[in-house]
Write a protein that holds these residues in place. Structure first.
Motif, PDB file in Angstrom:
ATOM      1  N   TYR A  78      -5.896   4.793  -0.471  1.00 11.98           N
ATOM      2  CA  TYR A  78      -4.467   4.311  -0.137  1.00 11.98           C
ATOM      3  C   TYR A  78      -4.245   4.875   1.314  1.00 11.98           C
ATOM      4  N   THR A 121      -3.809  -7.381  -2.373  1.00 14.00           N
ATOM      5  CA  THR A 121      -2.783  -6.198  -2.485  1.00 14.00           C
ATOM      6  C   THR A 121      -1.863  -6.661  -3.723  1.00 14.00           C
ATOM      7  N   TYR A 173       0.989  -1.147   0.036  1.00 13.60           N
ATOM      8  CA  TYR A 173       0.180  -0.011  -0.135  1.00 13.60           C
ATOM      9  C   TYR A 173       0.835   1.139  -0.109  1.00 13.60           C
TER      10      TYR A 173
END
Length: 217
Positions: free
Chosen positions: A187, A214, A116
């Motif tokens: 995010y 992810t 992330y």
């Protein structure tokens, strides 16, 4: 929100923590220690009996919510500088699980949290508009967060980013300044939950689902 065996066991663990910490205090209504002990024993018993659907009605958690906000148990830490880790964080985690039905972030999920951070760095560097000074500074802070998560030196939750990551704090408002960038808000809010609150996304029920969530950020 999910109900998992992991949440049940985590809740029992943090209840046990306070039961041990407050072991010499009786369950009485006229002391915060007594009220807190009664609250965690109640939660533990129901979790052990598999009689606790998450999230729990917030009114049933009024004691720990009040004590957490009031900070009245902070002096039970081994030293003042350890009060956050030893008292506040365990209470945060009981509330996160019981009241909000959240999953706790753990070191084995670092790889997915780093993805992330990398994705948000990429969004910022590829922005089609000029970045503000704070947004530019956020790139370096995200790189620091990424490194800290990777090497285990950054241990969530950190609490308020003030003083630690000033640019992050400036960007991540209620409506982040990067909300106009592709997935910018998604995010940064996910990273904030992991790093500063110590909770992971609901989709990360286990390592496999976290990897799937992810892999293509």
């Amino acid at each position: 929100m999910v109900n998992t065996e992991e949440q049940r066991l985590d809740l029992i663990k943090y209840c046990d923590y306070f039961i041990d910490l407050l072991g010499s205090f009786p369950q009485v209504d006229h002391t915060p220690e007594g009220r807190m002990k009664a609250q965690v024993i109640w939660l533990k018993e129901r979790a052990e009996n598999n009689d606790l659907t998450l999230p729990v009605d917030k009114n049933l958690l009024s004691t720990i919510r009040y004590i957490y906000t009031d900070g009245v148990l902070m002096f039970h830490a081994s030293s003042p500088d350890k009060a956050y880790r030893e008292i506040e964080v365990p209470m945060q985690r009981i509330i996160a699980i019981a009241k909000n039905g959240k999953l706790i972030y753990k070191p084995e999920y670092a790889t997915f949290a780093v993805r992330y951070a990398e994705a948000l760095i990429s969004v910022l560097k590829g922005a089609s508009r000029s970045l503000s000074d704070e947004e530019t500074g956020l790139i370096d802070e995200l790189a620091d967060i990424k490194a800290g998560l990777s090497n285990g030196l950054l241990v969530p939750p950190l609490g308020n980013p003030k003083g630690l990551y000033p640019n992050y704090l400036a960007v991540d408002t209620y409506n982040p300044t990067i909300s106009d960038l592709p997935k910018g808000k998604e995010y940064i809010k996910t990273i904030s939950s992991i790093v500063f609150s110590g909770t992971r996304p609901d989709a990360w029920v286990d390592l496999e689902t976290a990897d799937h969530d992810t892999k293509n950020l």
